[in-house]
Design a protein around this motif. Structure first.
Motif, PDB file in Angstrom:
ATOM      1  N   ILE A   1       0.802  -1.092   0.121  1.00 55.03           N
ATOM      2  CA  ILE A   1      -0.051  -0.039   0.100  1.00 55.03           C
ATOM      3  C   ILE A   1       0.931   1.219  -0.104  1.00 55.03           C
ATOM      4  CG2 ILE A   1      -1.356   1.334   1.636  1.00 55.03           C
ATOM      5  CD1 ILE A   1      -3.245  -0.305  -0.020  1.00 55.03           C
ATOM      6  N   PHE A   2       1.878   1.146   0.723  1.00 58.53           N
ATOM      7  CA  PHE A   2       2.708   2.498   0.705  1.00 58.53           C
ATOM      8  C   PHE A   2       3.631   2.440  -0.434  1.00 58.53           C
ATOM      9  CE2 PHE A   2       1.974   2.470   5.269  1.00 58.53           C
ATOM     10  CZ  PHE A   2       2.120   3.832   5.800  1.00 58.53           C
TER      11      PHE A   2
ATOM     12  N   THR B   1       1.289   3.729  -3.116  1.00 58.35           N
ATOM     13  CA  THR B   1       1.079   5.315  -2.834  1.00 58.35           C
ATOM     14  C   THR B   1       2.093   6.064  -3.374  1.00 58.35           C
ATOM     15  OG1 THR B   1      -0.468   4.648  -1.037  1.00 58.35           O
ATOM     16  CG2 THR B   1       0.166   6.976  -1.214  1.00 58.35           C
TER      17      THR B   1
ATOM     18  N   ILE C   1      -7.667   7.274  -3.126  1.00 59.58           N
ATOM     19  CA  ILE C   1      -7.319   7.456  -1.451  1.00 59.58           C
ATOM     20  C   ILE C   1      -8.386   6.717  -0.646  1.00 59.58           C
ATOM     21  CG2 ILE C   1      -7.214   9.355   0.193  1.00 59.58           C
ATOM     22  CD1 ILE C   1      -4.935   9.511  -1.602  1.00 59.58           C
TER      23      ILE C   1
ATOM     24  N   ILE D   1      -7.577   3.060  -0.721  1.00 59.64           N
ATOM     25  CA  ILE D   1      -6.250   2.946   0.193  1.00 59.64           C
ATOM     26  C   ILE D   1      -6.736   2.845   1.823  1.00 59.64           C
ATOM     27  CG2 ILE D   1      -4.173   4.035   1.168  1.00 59.64           C
ATOM     28  CD1 ILE D   1      -3.610   4.843  -1.781  1.00 59.64           C
ATOM     29  N   TYR D   2      -7.607   3.720   2.049  1.00 56.34           N
ATOM     30  CA  TYR D   2      -8.107   3.921   3.443  1.00 56.34           C
ATOM     31  C   TYR D   2      -8.929   2.642   3.871  1.00 56.34           C
ATOM     32  CZ  TYR D   2     -11.723   4.957   6.918  1.00 56.34           C
ATOM     33  OH  TYR D   2     -12.541   4.917   8.007  1.00 56.34           O
TER      34      TYR D   2
ATOM     35  N   CYS E   1      -0.702   3.800  10.618  1.00 55.09           N
ATOM     36  CA  CYS E   1      -0.659   3.689   8.850  1.00 55.09           C
ATOM     37  C   CYS E   1      -1.049   4.938   8.227  1.00 55.09           C
ATOM     38  CB  CYS E   1      -1.270   2.157   8.569  1.00 55.09           C
ATOM     39  SG  CYS E   1      -0.547   0.802   8.856  1.00 55.09           S
ATOM     40  N   TYR E   2      -2.131   5.427   8.844  1.00 56.08           N
ATOM     41  CA  TYR E   2      -2.627   6.996   7.945  1.00 56.08           C
ATOM     42  C   TYR E   2      -1.967   7.848   8.517  1.00 56.08           C
ATOM     43  CZ  TYR E   2      -7.238   3.987   8.357  1.00 56.08           C
ATOM     44  OH  TYR E   2      -8.313   3.343   8.584  1.00 56.08           O
TER      45      TYR E   2
ATOM     46  N   ILE F   1       0.664   7.554   5.750  1.00 53.99           N
ATOM     47  CA  ILE F   1       0.356   8.057   4.300  1.00 53.99           C
ATOM     48  C   ILE F   1       0.494   9.625   4.269  1.00 53.99           C
ATOM     49  CG2 ILE F   1      -1.430   8.116   2.816  1.00 53.99           C
ATOM     50  CD1 ILE F   1      -0.192   5.542   2.791  1.00 53.99           C
TER      51      ILE F   1
ATOM     52  N   MET G   1       4.002  10.782   4.032  1.00 59.04           N
ATOM     53  CA  MET G   1       4.312  10.593   2.634  1.00 59.04           C
ATOM     54  C   MET G   1       4.009  11.701   1.736  1.00 59.04           C
ATOM     55  SD  MET G   1       3.890   7.089   0.280  1.00 59.04           S
ATOM     56  CE  MET G   1       4.334   6.172   1.108  1.00 59.04           C
ATOM     57  N   ILE G   2       2.421  11.894   1.904  1.00 60.84           N
ATOM     58  CA  ILE G   2       2.253  13.061   1.031  1.00 60.84           C
ATOM     59  C   ILE G   2       2.825  14.272   1.211  1.00 60.84           C
ATOM     60  CG2 ILE G   2      -0.092  14.222   0.397  1.00 60.84           C
ATOM     61  CD1 ILE G   2      -1.358  11.459   0.804  1.00 60.84           C
TER      62      ILE G   2
END
Length: 388
Positions: free
Chosen positions: A78-79, A82, A116, A119-120, A140-141, A144, A147-148
């Motif tokens: 997932i990471f 993204t 998005i 992914i959530y 995890c959220y 993310i 990262m953004i």
């Protein structure tokens, strides 16, 4: 893992694949307000789309075979997905195709938001049945988000229309974020100082239909805009007839009416959770404390309040997230905050300006909600033997 969590994760994967194959990923417009051309992921990413689909299929395979066993692979993918999407997305927006006109704008499309959401859903479903699932999901959220944020701060996404709106209003933006947070935080802080003692007083009075509780419930049923209008009338009257009150900020528009309304709405969850938390304390524990020679006040401060704190903090958490959302309406009456940016975007029919107000609001609510969630989780873990 139970089927419910697996279904959520698998649905998230299907949503991710749908966003890549069938949904508009961006919209190119000749300027900030005109409608434009929808572009799909295949138009943007070309052959790179195969990598995205392959990673999605790999995720689907892990979730179907043994989601609990491959949980770390799932989160890693997932990471990875993204990161690659955002990196490629930033590179694509540098293409000269998008800027034949100096006023050209690249707006985020529905496919991006579906990605998005997918992914959530994958993260949410993957940890649904884990004992510490809430904690892992929040981490995890936040990963993310981080990262953004790195992509944003590096300038990799500067060609997006929403980033251009930010640069055009950076000073105003920071001021309004600060104003929004201050108004939300101070109203909840006032709600804590009023609500917790009120909840304790109502609990100790032993009345199921206390008049104070009736007033709080009544205030919660009045729509926010209506309550703002009701508050503005007496404040306008007082401000016009007293120079002193006007000088200290008592007037019909601006900070004061928004603050009073937000305090009223914050009181409901704080008072109710305070009463509920105190009621949940086992009477046997209170009797044991009393038999040990503890006085009434000692029992309250050393037994009742500590044991009811997670429930009380849950009420403060609800009040905080609710207040952040309600503060938007302060922008309608000159109170400032992100609502002023959102309503300006609505007036100018500029969707990216609306998003510039909405996205920080969501992030702010999520971070504060995560803070309270972590506090409650660690507090319960520390006192697990007593609270269970």
């Amino acid at each position: 893992m139970e089927k419910s969590g697996n279904k959520i994760s698998v649905s998230g994967i299907m949503l991710i694949v749908f966003s890549f194959l069938f949904a508009s990923f961006v919209q190119y417009r000749p300027n900030r307000v005109l409608s434009g051309t929808n572009l799909f992921a295949r138009d943007l990413f070309g052959n790179t789309l195969i990598i995205f689909i392959f990673l999605s299929i790999l995720l689907f395979f892990f979730l179907i075979v043994n989601p609990k066993k491959y949980i770390y692979f799932t989160i890693f993918l997932i990471f990875l997905l993204t990161g690659i999407v955002f990196y490629t997305f930033g590179k694509v927006t540098e293409n000269e195709f998008f800027f034949p006109l100096p006023t050209g704008r690249i707006s985020i499309g529905g496919g991006f938001w579906l990605l998005i959401l997918g992914i959530y859903m994958v993260i949410n479903g993957s940890f649904k049945e884990f004992k510490e699932g809430v904690l892992y999901r929040r981490i995890c959220y936040l990963g993310i988000f981080l990262m953004i944020a790195i992509f944003l701060m590096s300038g990799h996404l500067n060609n997006l229309s929403i980033i251009k709106e930010f640069f055009n209003r950076s000073t105003t933006f920071y001021n309004q974020v600060s104003r929004h947070f201050s108004l939300s935080f101070l109203s909840v802080l006032a709600g804590i100082f009023i609500g917790i003692p009120s909840g304790i007083f109502i609990f100790r009075s032993k009345k199921t239909n206390h008049p104070l509780l009736y007033l709080i419930n009544l205030g919660q049923t009045i729509p926010t805009l209506s309550l703002l209008g009701l508050i503005m009338l007496p404040l306008t009257f007082l401000g016009e007839r007293s120079e002193f009150l006007k000088n200290i900020g008592i007037r019909g528009v601006g900070f004061t009416p928004a603050f009073i309304v937000l305090v009223v709405y914050a009181l409901f969850p704080i008072i109710h959770n305070t009463i509920a938390g105190l009621k949940l304390v086992d009477e046997n524990l209170l009797e044991i404390a009393s038999s040990m020679g503890m006085k009434k006040n000692q029992i309250f401060w050393k037994v009742q309040l500590p044991l009811s704190l997670p429930v009380i903090m849950g009420g403060i958490r609800t009040a905080m997230t609710q207040s952040i959302g309600n503060t938007i309406l302060a922008g309608l009456i000159g109170g400032g905050g992100l609502g002023s940016i959102i309503f300006l975007g609505l007036a100018q029919a500029a969707p990216d300006l609306i998003l510039l107000g909405i996205i920080p609001l969501i992030i702010m609510a999520f971070i504060l909600d995560s803070f309270f969630s972590f506090f409650i989780i660690f507090y319960k873990r520390k006192y697990a033997g007593v609270l269970s």
